[in-house]
Design an enzyme around this catalytic site. Structure first.
Site, PDB file in Angstrom:
ATOM      1  N   ARG A   1      32.008  56.467  83.308  1.00 57.61           N
ATOM      2  CA  ARG A   1      33.090  56.925  84.181  1.00 57.61           C
ATOM      3  C   ARG A   1      32.999  58.437  84.421  1.00 57.61           C
ATOM      4  O   ARG A   1      32.923  58.891  85.551  1.00 57.61           O
ATOM      5  CB  ARG A   1      34.396  56.587  83.472  1.00 57.61           C
ATOM      6  CG  ARG A   1      35.638  56.825  84.234  1.00 57.61           C
ATOM      7  CD  ARG A   1      36.816  56.597  83.315  1.00 57.61           C
ATOM      8  NE  ARG A   1      36.950  55.206  82.935  1.00 57.61           N
ATOM      9  CZ  ARG A   1      37.465  54.265  83.723  1.00 57.61           C
ATOM     10  NH1 ARG A   1      37.863  54.570  84.926  1.00 57.61           N
ATOM     11  NH2 ARG A   1      37.572  53.029  83.302  1.00 57.61           N
TER      12      ARG A   1
ATOM     13  N   ARG B   1      43.772  47.353  76.580  1.00 57.15           N
ATOM     14  CA  ARG B   1      43.973  48.770  76.901  1.00 57.15           C
ATOM     15  C   ARG B   1      45.466  49.083  76.911  1.00 57.15           C
ATOM     16  O   ARG B   1      45.994  49.602  77.884  1.00 57.15           O
ATOM     17  CB  ARG B   1      43.343  49.100  78.253  1.00 57.15           C
ATOM     18  CG  ARG B   1      41.831  48.935  78.292  1.00 57.15           C
ATOM     19  CD  ARG B   1      41.274  49.474  79.594  1.00 57.15           C
ATOM     20  NE  ARG B   1      39.905  49.066  79.835  1.00 57.15           N
ATOM     21  CZ  ARG B   1      38.836  49.701  79.364  1.00 57.15           C
ATOM     22  NH1 ARG B   1      38.985  50.777  78.641  1.00 57.15           N
ATOM     23  NH2 ARG B   1      37.630  49.265  79.640  1.00 57.15           N
TER      24      ARG B   1
ATOM     25  N   ASP C   1      31.038  59.348  74.754  1.00 55.75           N
ATOM     26  CA  ASP C   1      31.656  60.600  75.227  1.00 55.75           C
ATOM     27  C   ASP C   1      32.827  61.054  74.352  1.00 55.75           C
ATOM     28  O   ASP C   1      33.749  61.706  74.840  1.00 55.75           O
ATOM     29  CB  ASP C   1      32.099  60.445  76.693  1.00 55.75           C
ATOM     30  CG  ASP C   1      33.122  59.337  76.888  1.00 55.75           C
ATOM     31  OD1 ASP C   1      33.353  58.565  75.932  1.00 55.75           O
ATOM     32  OD2 ASP C   1      33.696  59.233  77.987  1.00 55.75           O
TER      33      ASP C   1
ATOM     34  N   GLY D   1      37.785  49.243  75.827  1.00 50.81           N
ATOM     35  CA  GLY D   1      36.655  48.379  76.186  1.00 50.81           C
ATOM     36  C   GLY D   1      35.868  47.993  74.946  1.00 50.81           C
ATOM     37  O   GLY D   1      35.713  48.808  74.039  1.00 50.81           O
TER      38      GLY D   1
ATOM     39  N   ASP E   1      29.993  54.618  76.171  1.00 43.83           N
ATOM     40  CA  ASP E   1      29.808  55.836  76.969  1.00 43.83           C
ATOM     41  C   ASP E   1      29.342  57.039  76.147  1.00 43.83           C
ATOM     42  O   ASP E   1      28.863  58.018  76.709  1.00 43.83           O
ATOM     43  CB  ASP E   1      31.118  56.212  77.673  1.00 43.83           C
ATOM     44  CG  ASP E   1      31.523  55.186  78.717  1.00 43.83           C
ATOM     45  OD1 ASP E   1      30.636  54.476  79.230  1.00 43.83           O
ATOM     46  OD2 ASP E   1      32.730  55.088  79.023  1.00 43.83           O
TER      47      ASP E   1
ATOM     48  N   ASP F   1      38.523  57.373  73.318  1.00 47.80           N
ATOM     49  CA  ASP F   1      39.501  58.473  73.346  1.00 47.80           C
ATOM     50  C   ASP F   1      40.928  57.995  73.610  1.00 47.80           C
ATOM     51  O   ASP F   1      41.883  58.570  73.085  1.00 47.80           O
ATOM     52  CB  ASP F   1      39.079  59.585  74.312  1.00 47.80           C
ATOM     53  CG  ASP F   1      38.649  59.059  75.660  1.00 47.80           C
ATOM     54  OD1 ASP F   1      38.707  57.828  75.881  1.00 47.80           O
ATOM     55  OD2 ASP F   1      38.261  59.882  76.509  1.00 47.80           O
TER      56      ASP F   1
ATOM     57  N   THR G   1      32.479  53.641  71.728  1.00 43.85           N
ATOM     58  CA  THR G   1      32.424  53.494  73.184  1.00 43.85           C
ATOM     59  C   THR G   1      30.964  53.537  73.586  1.00 43.85           C
ATOM     60  O   THR G   1      30.196  54.372  73.084  1.00 43.85           O
ATOM     61  CB  THR G   1      33.175  54.576  73.988  1.00 43.85           C
ATOM     62  OG1 THR G   1      32.761  54.468  75.359  1.00 43.85           O
ATOM     63  CG2 THR G   1      32.909  55.986  73.530  1.00 43.85           C
TER      64      THR G   1
END
Ligand code: F6P
Length: 341
Positions: free
Chosen positions: A170, A71, A128, A10, A126, A102, A124
């Site tokens: 997510r 992706r 994470d 993304g 996120d 990741d 990202t």
């Protein structure tokens, strides 16, 4: 040396700043820099372009990625890894800079095990990725969430409504927790802490009983309602890395809250707005530091590493270590929101 740079997964604001830094710092070392289009797909398809200092002019402030992204998992493609090795040899690419999350970095690590000279840059929204305090795109995303909460507060107050704000995330609640905290959300729901819809309704009713006739609730798309038992997913097949498409928890919650409390409730899904627009100061500087550090790792021959931020220092972490760890949400940040509400 010819260095290939790619962006995978993304998109996130700050990718162009990182590409620019790689191209400029690489040029200073007299490396030739080439851009690989659309992540790992570009290596499978031999979609490689030259990346001169002129090509990266005027992109620092732009969201998205001038290289495109996808992706693509080459390890799920018949003969994919070998095709990549062949392409790298044919194009005389000596080393790779893989900018991604990741999934992209897991491919980088597998290629590194096959002898490819690769370094990673974590991105990202996120936030994470293990081994680094921050990833490119996170700061911009949480600013979008904060801004949305700021804009929803007055209309929520004017209409005495509950406003549900659905954000990305997510498996990780970083965006919901930090964005919601900064935006003064009354309730924050994250994937790491499963919740019960009745409890949420009780918390909203308690606010109303104390005279507060509106509430702002920030929910991560991956948050898990125990009374429903699963995450809310959209109808879609899994992607090349096995992820389902999440989304819809905001709508479900909003309907349930209205039905169970009788308070008028509306939902705002922030979606890809969180990944769009210009990167913040923090993301531009982080991406620039990461890009320059990635070239430095290549110069020192330290392949198989990812650049990272610890405190305010830029360091390097082995990719293998990154992929075996977790960057869990700091629950003290999540709990802060309940302390100050
Ligand atoms: O970049 C990661 C992420 O933001 C996840 O939180 C989210 O589930 C996903 O991207 C959605 O991205 P897309 O719509 O591009 O598949």
């Amino acid at each position: 040396m010819r260095i290939g740079v790619l962006t995978g997964g993304g998109d996130a604001p700050g990718l162009n700043a990182a590409i620019r830094a790689v191209a400029r710092a690489g040029r200073r070392e007299r490396y030739e820099i080439v851009g690989i289009r659309n992540g790992w797909l570009g290596l499978l398809n031999d979609d490689v372009v030259e990346l001169t200092p002129e090509d990266v002019r005027g992109i620092l402030h732009r969201g998205g990625t001038i290289l495109g992204t996808s992706r693509t998992n080459p390890f799920k493609v018949e003969g994919g890894p070998q095709r990549i090795l062949d392409r790298l040899r044919a194009r005389e690419i000596d080393a790779l800079v893989a900018i991604g999350g990741d999934d992209t970095l897991s491919v980088a690590q597998k290629l590194s095990e096959l002898g490819v000279r690769v370094v990673g840059i974590p991105k990202t929204m996120d936030n994470d990725i293990p081994g680094t305090d921050y990833t490119i795109g996170f700061d911009t995303a949480v600013n979008v969430v904060m801004d949305a909460c700021d804009k929803l507060h007055p209309t929520a107050e004017a209409h005495h409504r509950v406003m549900v704000v659905e954000v990305m995330g997510r498996d990780a609640g970083w965006v919901a927790a930090v964005g919601g905290l900064a935006g003064g959300a009354d309730i924050i729901l994250v994937p790491e802490v499963p919740f019960n819809i009745d409890d949420v309704c009780e918390r909203i009713k308690a606010r109303h009983n104390q005279g507060m006739t509106f509430s702002i609730l920030v929910v991560a798309e991956g948050a898990k309602p125990t009374d429903i038992g699963t995450q809310i997913i959209q109808e879609a097949p899994v992607d090349a890395f096995g992820h389902v498409r999440l989304g819809g928890i905001g709508g479900v919650l909003s309907r349930q809250i209205e039905a169970r409390t009788g308070y008028e409730t509306r939902v705002t899904v922030l979606g890809h707005l969180q990944r769009g627009g210009s990167p913040t100061v923090f993301d531009r500087v982080l991406a620039t530091r990461f890009g320059v550090a990635a070239i430095e790792l290549i110069k020192q021959g330290r392949f198989g590493n990812m650049v990272a931020m610890h405190g305010n220092r830029i360091t390097a972490v082995p990719l293998a270590e990154v992929l075996s760890g977790e960057h869990k949400l700091d629950l003290t940040i999540y709990e802060l929101a309940t302390v100050v509400k």
